[in-house]
Design an enzyme around this catalytic site. Sequence first.
Site, PDB file in Angstrom:
ATOM      1  N   UNK A 145       0.809  -1.220   0.000  1.00  0.00           N
ATOM      2  CA  UNK A 145       0.000   0.000   0.000  1.00  0.00           C
ATOM      3  C   UNK A 145       0.842   1.271   0.000  1.00  0.00           C
ATOM      4  N   LYS A 160       0.567   3.451  -3.116  1.00  0.00           N
ATOM      5  CA  LYS A 160      -0.599   4.284  -3.405  1.00  0.00           C
ATOM      6  C   LYS A 160      -0.191   5.686  -3.862  1.00  0.00           C
ATOM      7  CE  LYS A 160      -4.309   2.460  -0.450  1.00  0.00           C
ATOM      8  NZ  LYS A 160      -5.259   2.804   0.627  1.00  0.00           N
ATOM      9  N   ASP A 164     -16.544  10.793   1.735  1.00  0.00           N
ATOM     10  CA  ASP A 164     -15.726  10.925   2.938  1.00  0.00           C
ATOM     11  C   ASP A 164     -14.596   9.904   2.991  1.00  0.00           C
ATOM     12  OD1 ASP A 164     -17.124  13.107   4.370  1.00  0.00           O
ATOM     13  OD2 ASP A 164     -18.815  11.713   4.311  1.00  0.00           O
ATOM     14  N   ASN A 165     -14.063   9.555   1.825  1.00  0.00           N
ATOM     15  CA  ASN A 165     -12.916   8.637   1.743  1.00  0.00           C
ATOM     16  C   ASN A 165     -13.177   7.322   2.460  1.00  0.00           C
ATOM     17  OD1 ASN A 165     -11.249  10.630   0.395  1.00  0.00           O
ATOM     18  ND2 ASN A 165     -11.050  11.645   2.374  1.00  0.00           N
ATOM     19  N   GLU A 166     -14.363   6.771   2.239  1.00  0.00           N
ATOM     20  CA  GLU A 166     -14.734   5.530   2.906  1.00  0.00           C
ATOM     21  C   GLU A 166     -13.943   4.345   2.350  1.00  0.00           C
ATOM     22  OE1 GLU A 166     -16.404   5.701   5.485  1.00  0.00           O
ATOM     23  OE2 GLU A 166     -17.619   7.502   5.344  1.00  0.00           O
ATOM     24  N   ASP A 167     -13.917   3.262   3.136  1.00  0.00           N
ATOM     25  CA  ASP A 167     -13.189   2.067   2.734  1.00  0.00           C
ATOM     26  C   ASP A 167     -13.852   1.357   1.561  1.00  0.00           C
ATOM     27  OD1 ASP A 167     -11.088   1.981   4.838  1.00  0.00           O
ATOM     28  OD2 ASP A 167     -12.821   1.866   6.157  1.00  0.00           O
ATOM     29  N   ASP A 180      -9.025  -3.681  -4.324  1.00  0.00           N
ATOM     30  CA  ASP A 180      -7.701  -3.329  -3.820  1.00  0.00           C
ATOM     31  C   ASP A 180      -6.659  -4.273  -4.412  1.00  0.00           C
ATOM     32  OD1 ASP A 180      -5.697  -2.089  -2.217  1.00  0.00           O
ATOM     33  OD2 ASP A 180      -7.183  -1.736  -0.655  1.00  0.00           O
ATOM     34  N   SER A 182      -6.653 -10.592 -16.026  1.00  0.00           N
ATOM     35  CA  SER A 182      -5.200 -10.521 -15.963  1.00  0.00           C
ATOM     36  C   SER A 182      -4.655  -9.777 -17.171  1.00  0.00           C
ATOM     37  CB  SER A 182      -4.596 -11.930 -15.920  1.00  0.00           C
ATOM     38  OG  SER A 182      -4.931 -12.644 -17.107  1.00  0.00           O
ATOM     39  N   ASP A 242     -10.122   0.762   8.270  1.00  0.00           N
ATOM     40  CA  ASP A 242      -8.914  -0.050   8.376  1.00  0.00           C
ATOM     41  C   ASP A 242      -7.695   0.816   8.087  1.00  0.00           C
ATOM     42  OD1 ASP A 242      -9.315   0.152   5.630  1.00  0.00           O
ATOM     43  OD2 ASP A 242      -8.855  -1.944   5.221  1.00  0.00           O
TER      44      ASP A 242
END
EC number: 2.7.9.3
Length: 351
Positions: free
Chosen positions: A15, A18, A47-50, A67, A140, A227
């Site tokens: 991560u 990013k 709100d930049n939620e997961d 992700d 892929s 998270d």
Amino acid sequence: MTVDRLTSRSRAAGUAAKIAPGDLERILATLPRDPREGERVVVGTRDNEDAAIVRVPGGKAIVQTLDFFTPIVDDPYLFGQIAAANALSDVYAMGGEPWCALNIVCFPVKELPEDILADILRGGADKVREAGAVLVGGHSIEDESIKYGLSVTGIIDPDCYATNTGLRPGDVLLLTKPLGSGVLATAVKAGWDGFEAHEQELGRWGAMLNRAGGRVIRELGLAAATDVTGFGLGGHLLEMANASNMSVHVDVSTLPLMPAVLDLVATGLLPAGSHANRHFCSGNVSVHPEVDSLLVDIVFDAQTSGGLILAVPPHLVDDACSILRAEDAPFWRIGHVEEMGEGVPRLVLQP
């Protein structure tokens, strides 16, 4: 065929790869909103939620996320497990349960043995199965840089979920995994002395599902959780504080750290993403003079497959702890939430 270490084939690991939060914020601000959002979307991107929560017919809802990232470890099976656990975590952070998933794969099939990719996919599939979800395909492309992750669909109660906007004064903050994966991943990528032990530690925590925290959210009806991933503990707490218009206070001395992390940071080993996180958040953070600057660096360390931050009302803390203990899940009490007043910082780091 001589096979390079997986982590040597990418510029950044996990991560930490990013896009920096400031850059991403500017880019996303240029995009128009879909006028149909109000009809279907319970929780969107504001709100930049997961993850997103979307209504479906019959009064039900799904939670949707995606992700993927570059290798954080050299073992392909372990990389697959960590990447899958990281993707599944967004569903747990909202209070949902994973239902099905799709693979996302970038791999240099003409340069590396196929069994490496097979091991990555096997690791991901085993973790999806552990989560009780079903892997139903994927997509892929051939690429010089290895990347793997999941698109995950979960099921969720449209009237019971956790977001960044739900913080309330007095909430107690629980964290379910230790910090430092960004630092350890940087040591692994650089082949630092003892990197094999660091890789084992990354696997121990990174491949652990956040399922127990998701259960706490559902059973206790928590309103706020997230998270800890690429923007670090500090970055994600600041997202919650901004979205909820609250002030978050972190007791830095209580923060759990992975082994050797503090020593590595003392040598100057810190991923570039962690520096970007600290710089982006600096205007909204108050640091007590007695707080060690090395610990401040770790607060903003870019995590991969980190734990959940659970914001628990005081009267529910004992119940939350009981659920986590019943699941044999680790947790640490790291701070609390206060009202936002004039001159009060959004994020306070205190001893």
